[in-house]
Design an enzyme around this catalytic site. Sequence first.
Site, short mmCIF file in Angstrom:
data_model
loop_
_atom_site.label_atom_id
_atom_site.label_comp_id
_atom_site.label_asym_id
_atom_site.label_seq_id
_atom_site.Cartn_x
_atom_site.Cartn_y
_atom_site.Cartn_z
N GLU A 189 1.00 -1.48 0.06
CA GLU A 189 -0.02 0.11 -0.13
C GLU A 189 1.03 1.30 -0.10
O GLU A 189 2.16 1.13 0.26
CB GLU A 189 -0.49 0.00 1.48
CG GLU A 189 -2.13 1.13 1.68
CD GLU A 189 -2.03 1.49 2.68
OE1 GLU A 189 -3.77 2.21 2.85
OE2 GLU A 189 -2.25 1.10 3.63
N LYS A 211 -10.38 0.00 -1.81
CA LYS A 211 -10.29 -0.73 -0.62
C LYS A 211 -11.82 -0.32 -0.48
O LYS A 211 -11.94 1.26 -0.29
CB LYS A 211 -9.46 0.65 -0.01
CG LYS A 211 -9.75 -0.06 1.69
CD LYS A 211 -8.78 0.99 2.52
CE LYS A 211 -8.67 0.28 3.86
NZ LYS A 211 -7.15 1.21 4.72
N CYS A 228 -4.81 -3.38 3.49
CA CYS A 228 -4.16 -2.67 5.33
C CYS A 228 -5.06 -3.37 6.52
O CYS A 228 -5.34 -4.62 6.47
CB CYS A 228 -4.32 -1.00 5.14
SG CYS A 228 -3.41 -0.58 7.00
#
Length: 509
Positions: free
Chosen positions: A263, A323, A380
Site C-alpha cells: 500500500e 479499498k 491494510c
Amino acid sequence: MRGLRNVAVAVASGLLMALAFPDWGWWPLALVSLAGLWWALEEAGAWAGLGLGWLFGIAFFAPHVWWAYVATDVIPWAALSVAEGLAWGIFGMAWAHVRRAGLAGRGVLAGPLLFALLWTGVEVARSYVPFGGFPWGRLGFAFVDVPIARLAWAGGVPLAGFAIVLVGALLGVGVERLRERRFLAASVAPVVAIAIVFLPGLIPIDARATDGELSVAVIQGNVPNRGLDSFSQAREVLDNHAAVSAQAAAVAAGTVDLMIWPENAADLDPRTDEQSRDTVTAAAQEMGAPLLLGTVDYTPEDGRYNTSLLWSQNGTVLDLYQKQRPVPFAEYIPIRDFARLFSEDVDRVSVDMLAGTEPAVMQVGIESLGRVVTLGTVICFEVAVDDVVRESIALGGEVLIVQTNNATFGDTAESTQQLQMSRLKAIETGRYTIQDSTVGVSAIIAPDGRVLQQTGLFTAEYMLADVGLRTEITPAVRFGGYLEWLFMGGAVIALVSAVSRRMRARYDW
C-alpha cells in the site's frame, strides 16, 4: 472499600489484557484478565457494570493502540481509547443484568457461556458500528500460537474469541467455587478450561498447495522518514521500492510469477504520472512479471480511492481493487465539524477517502500454470474486517494478499499486531497469506498460521517464495457471516430476557 477493590481489579485486568497482545504476546495473561473481570463484576449492578467494564476497556485499549498517539497526538489517541472502551462498558452492563436476573444460575457452565456470548456479541458489533466499526484488538488475535486458534478455521475470529472468553470465565468460576469451598466444582472448571484451550489443536488444517504454486517477489522498500510526514515522500518511497525490486530481479528475474509492492508504494498514480509510470513499468519488465502495487486515485471530484493496481510489463492496468472500508478519522473524517472541536488534526485529512464498491479480488494470467489465478487482495486495515476477507475468498481468492503501510506508527506494535491478524486470517481462510508493508513487518504465512518468512521493521528487504494456491472453502468462510449474527442475536436475546425478568420481579407483573 469493595468498590475501590473492583475498580482496581478492572483496571489491572485491562492492563493484563494489553500484555497478551504483541509486542509482549503473553497470551495466558488474557485468561487471567478475563477471570479478573469476572471477579470485578461479581456483584455489580447495571451502572457499576458499565463503569467497571468501561475502565477495563480503556485500560486495555489505551496501551494497545499506543501507536495512535505516536502517529497523531494525545487527543486522538485518548478519544479512540475512551470511545472503544465503551464497548466493554456495554458488556459490563449487560452481564450485570444477566447475572442479577439469575440467568447464569449456580452451575459451572451456564454463567461462563452467557459471559462469553455477551462478550462476543459486543465484539462483533463493535467490528461494524459505528462508522463501519473498528475490529482492532479482538481477543482471538492474541492466541494465534495457541491450539485454540484453530477454531478460527471452523468459525472465524468470533468463534475463537468466544472459546477464549469461555476459558477465562471458567477460571473465574473456579476461583469463586474455591472461595465457597465447593471443591468439586472448583476442580471441574479448570479441567474444562484446559480442554477448550488445547483440544482444538486436533483440528486438521490442510496446508498443501492443492492448486499449484505461485512464485512471488514481495518487496519492502522502506520509507525515508517516519510518522505522518511519510506521506509527503511519495517519489522517494517509489524509488526505494524500485531499487529493492532491482535487487530481487538480479536474483530471480524470469522465475517470478507476480511481484508485490505494498500500500502507498506508488502514491504518485502511474496512470496519471508519467515518471511513476516509467518507474513501475521498468520494475515489472526487469522482474519479468506483472506487478501488484498500491497507489491513490485522486480523479474523483469528491474524494480519493485507496487503490491496488495490477500492472503489466507493457505498462497497462490488468485489474484493480479500491479499498472498501476506509478507516474513520484516519482516511476520512465523519462528523468533521464536531471532531474539529477536539482536535484540529482532523484537517490533516484534507481529502476524504471514498469507499470502493467491488470485492477484493483480482485475476491474473500465470504463464507457468497455464491458467488465470484469482488473488484475494485486501488493503491494510481490511485484514481485520471479517466480511471483506470472507467475500474475497468466497469469490475465488486462491491466496490472500494484504498490502499495508505502517510507516506512520514508528517503532510501535502496530505492525506486529497486524501480522497477528494476517496469521489468524490465514487459518480462518485456509489460504497462504502474504503481508507486504512499506516498512515491515512483512511476512509469508502458511494456512496453519506459521510464519514462513518475515522481514524486519524499517528495513529495505525482499522475500522470494513459492506460495501454495488453494480453492477449498473453509467452514469459517462459508458460515462465518451467519455465526456473527448468531452471536449478536444471542447476546441481544439474553440481555432482553434478563431485563424483562428483572422488571417483572421489580413491578410484580
